[in-house]
Design an enzyme around this catalytic site. Sequence first.
Site, PDB file in Angstrom:
ATOM      1  N   VAL A  44      -7.253 -34.508 -26.477  1.00 31.38           N
ATOM      2  CA  VAL A  44      -6.613 -34.910 -25.658  1.00 31.38           C
ATOM      3  C   VAL A  44      -5.177 -35.616 -25.993  1.00 31.38           C
ATOM      4  O   VAL A  44      -4.431 -36.695 -25.465  1.00 31.38           O
ATOM      5  CB  VAL A  44      -6.815 -34.647 -24.452  1.00 31.38           C
ATOM      6  CG1 VAL A  44      -7.310 -35.698 -23.902  1.00 31.38           C
ATOM      7  CG2 VAL A  44      -5.268 -34.545 -23.251  1.00 31.38           C
ATOM      8  N   GLY A  47      -2.174 -36.674 -28.794  1.00 30.91           N
ATOM      9  CA  GLY A  47      -1.487 -36.470 -28.239  1.00 30.91           C
ATOM     10  C   GLY A  47      -0.787 -37.014 -26.863  1.00 30.91           C
ATOM     11  O   GLY A  47       0.490 -37.511 -26.781  1.00 30.91           O
ATOM     12  N   HIS A  48      -1.778 -38.040 -26.554  1.00 28.57           N
ATOM     13  CA  HIS A  48      -1.333 -38.696 -25.451  1.00 28.57           C
ATOM     14  C   HIS A  48      -2.345 -40.072 -24.620  1.00 28.57           C
ATOM     15  O   HIS A  48      -3.560 -39.804 -24.182  1.00 28.57           O
ATOM     16  CB  HIS A  48      -2.274 -38.041 -23.562  1.00 28.57           C
ATOM     17  CG  HIS A  48      -1.391 -38.380 -22.654  1.00 28.57           C
ATOM     18  ND1 HIS A  48      -1.708 -38.764 -21.269  1.00 28.57           N
ATOM     19  CD2 HIS A  48      -0.275 -37.348 -21.867  1.00 28.57           C
ATOM     20  CE1 HIS A  48      -1.417 -38.508 -20.723  1.00 28.57           C
ATOM     21  NE2 HIS A  48      -0.391 -38.308 -19.952  1.00 28.57           N
ATOM     22  N   PHE A  49      -1.594 -40.579 -25.110  1.00 26.97           N
ATOM     23  CA  PHE A  49      -0.378 -40.817 -26.089  1.00 26.97           C
ATOM     24  C   PHE A  49      -1.373 -41.937 -27.551  1.00 26.97           C
ATOM     25  O   PHE A  49      -2.251 -42.520 -27.015  1.00 26.97           O
ATOM     26  CB  PHE A  49       0.186 -41.984 -25.351  1.00 26.97           C
ATOM     27  CG  PHE A  49       1.185 -41.392 -24.408  1.00 26.97           C
ATOM     28  CD1 PHE A  49       2.414 -40.413 -23.985  1.00 26.97           C
ATOM     29  CD2 PHE A  49      -0.143 -42.033 -22.985  1.00 26.97           C
ATOM     30  CE1 PHE A  49       3.020 -40.341 -23.097  1.00 26.97           C
ATOM     31  CE2 PHE A  49       0.683 -41.500 -21.615  1.00 26.97           C
ATOM     32  CZ  PHE A  49       1.973 -40.652 -21.822  1.00 26.97           C
ATOM     33  N   VAL A  54      -4.578 -42.413 -22.742  1.00 30.59           N
ATOM     34  CA  VAL A  54      -4.873 -41.772 -21.096  1.00 30.59           C
ATOM     35  C   VAL A  54      -5.134 -40.743 -20.628  1.00 30.59           C
ATOM     36  O   VAL A  54      -4.704 -39.778 -20.835  1.00 30.59           O
ATOM     37  CB  VAL A  54      -3.718 -42.470 -20.108  1.00 30.59           C
ATOM     38  CG1 VAL A  54      -3.425 -42.379 -18.744  1.00 30.59           C
ATOM     39  CG2 VAL A  54      -2.723 -43.806 -20.564  1.00 30.59           C
TER      40      VAL A  54
END
Length: 142
Positions: A44, A47-49, A54
Amino acid sequence: MLDKTQIEAILPHRDPFLLIDRVIDLVPGEYAVAEKDILATEDVFRGHFPGHPVFPGVLQLEALAQTGAVAVLSQREARGKIVLFARADEVRFRRAVVPGDTLRLEMRLTKSRGPVGRGEGQAFVGSDLACSGTLTFALTEP
């Protein structure tokens, strides 16, 4: 304490969507307390972030829901069923959850009527409240 293998015997979720690593306290039909180690290697965070990882709030809620599902599905009469996330109310996010944190997930079942129930959840990092909310679920056959 339940490890991941024991959790998988209760929940239908599997990696990468099994979002609890261990259950540290459990009273079937009443409450469960679980933990999730937030690792920098989790997909995750690609892409986040990028550059500012986060752990998403919706995944925190899903981890709370899975914790509650352990409390529900560990009851003898619920074995072999699945718990569907039906609603989230009064959700608040109070702190960013980042790699290196351990998220402690606490779910207390507060209401049950037939196949529908409700629980109050809180997720902590240390003593800091990260998120909280009321989750409604439906118990069903797979």
